[in-house]
Motif scaffolding. Structure first.
Motif, PDB file in Angstrom:
ATOM      1  N   LYS A  97      38.494  46.578  31.249  1.00 25.25           N
ATOM      2  CA  LYS A  97      39.188  45.398  31.787  1.00 25.25           C
ATOM      3  C   LYS A  97      40.047  44.742  30.702  1.00 25.25           C
ATOM      4  O   LYS A  97      41.151  44.250  30.980  1.00 25.25           O
TER       5      LYS A  97
ATOM      6  N   SER B 102      43.119  46.598  30.480  1.00 25.20           N
ATOM      7  CA  SER B 102      43.958  46.334  31.653  1.00 25.20           C
ATOM      8  C   SER B 102      44.732  45.031  31.474  1.00 25.20           C
ATOM      9  O   SER B 102      45.894  44.921  31.885  1.00 25.20           O
TER      10      SER B 102
ATOM     11  N   TYR C  93      48.715  44.792  31.429  1.00 27.55           N
ATOM     12  CA  TYR C  93      49.416  43.884  32.346  1.00 27.55           C
ATOM     13  C   TYR C  93      50.372  42.979  31.569  1.00 27.55           C
ATOM     14  O   TYR C  93      51.511  42.761  31.990  1.00 27.55           O
TER      15      TYR C  93
ATOM     16  N   ILE D  90      44.980  41.601  38.361  1.00 29.59           N
ATOM     17  CA  ILE D  90      44.622  42.819  37.643  1.00 29.59           C
ATOM     18  C   ILE D  90      43.467  43.499  38.360  1.00 29.59           C
ATOM     19  O   ILE D  90      42.485  42.853  38.752  1.00 29.59           O
TER      20      ILE D  90
END
Length: 206
Positions: A166, A169, A173, A189
């Protein structure tokens, strides 16, 4: 005898006239010299005023000092002032302050926010406070919150429910879309939905 007397008298008058003319000429020259000295002095004063007016003006910045300081508020400092000077203007640190978590040698930033955490906050947020410093507000961190626009992977992984995947991510992003404009944008996300967001929303900032 009379002729000699006339010649003597005329000679005396002529000499007297020449003497008076010479005296007036000397006074006139003295007057001109004094006038020239006065003009020169005035020129130097004008130069001095011009040099003073051409000097660089001092510039100032305004910073908000808050947290564990004795007199929180907005303070005006010179543009090259340091954080410790702003803290001094705010009355210095309180007994509960964790001053070691603030980089007091850093240069202040106009419109910046200098937040000094307490010892309790430092213990609660741990490395998150130490790594980001909570100083002049240049990185946007407030009260130990992690700035999702500037934090690295390891820092993001300190958040509850945010593992390596995460965290990566979030970085991806940010790389693709630029800075977050609101913390709620995290829920766009994949893998970060309302449940995860609710756990971390109080610990993040932008």
């Amino acid at each position: 005898m009379r002729d000699n007397l006339k010649i003597f008298t005329m000679t005396a008058v002529l000499l007297g006239t020449l003497f008076l003319l010479a005296g007036c000429g000397g006074q006139q020259e003295d007057g001109l010299e004094n006038l020239e000295l006065t003009d020169t002095s005035g020129t130097e004063e004008d130069k001095g005023m011009q040099e003073e007016s051409c000097g660089e003006e001092e510039t100032y910045v305004y910073v908000h000092v808050c947290g564990a300081v004795r007199s929180p508020g907005v303070y005006k400092l010179k543009n090259d002032a340091r954080v410790f000077e702003a803290v001094e203007l705010a009355g210095g640190l309180t007994e509960e302050a964790a001053g070691e978590y603030v980089n007091q040698a850093e240069t202040v930033t106009d419109g910046g926010r200098i937040y000094v955490p307490t010892l309790e906050e430092a213990q609660e947020y741990g490395a998150g406070v130490a790594e980001k410093g909570i100083t002049s507000g240049t990185d946007g961190n407030i009260q130990g919150k992690i700035n999702i626009n500037t934090a690295g992977k390891e820092e993001l992984m300190q958040l509850t429910g945010i593992g390596e995947a995460k965290a990566q991510s979030i970085l991806d992003y940010r790389e693709e879309h630029g800075r977050f404009t609101a913390v709620e944008e995290l829920m766009q996300i994949e893998g970060i939905k309302e449940g995860v967001f609710n756990k971390i929303k109080d610990n993040i900032t932008i």
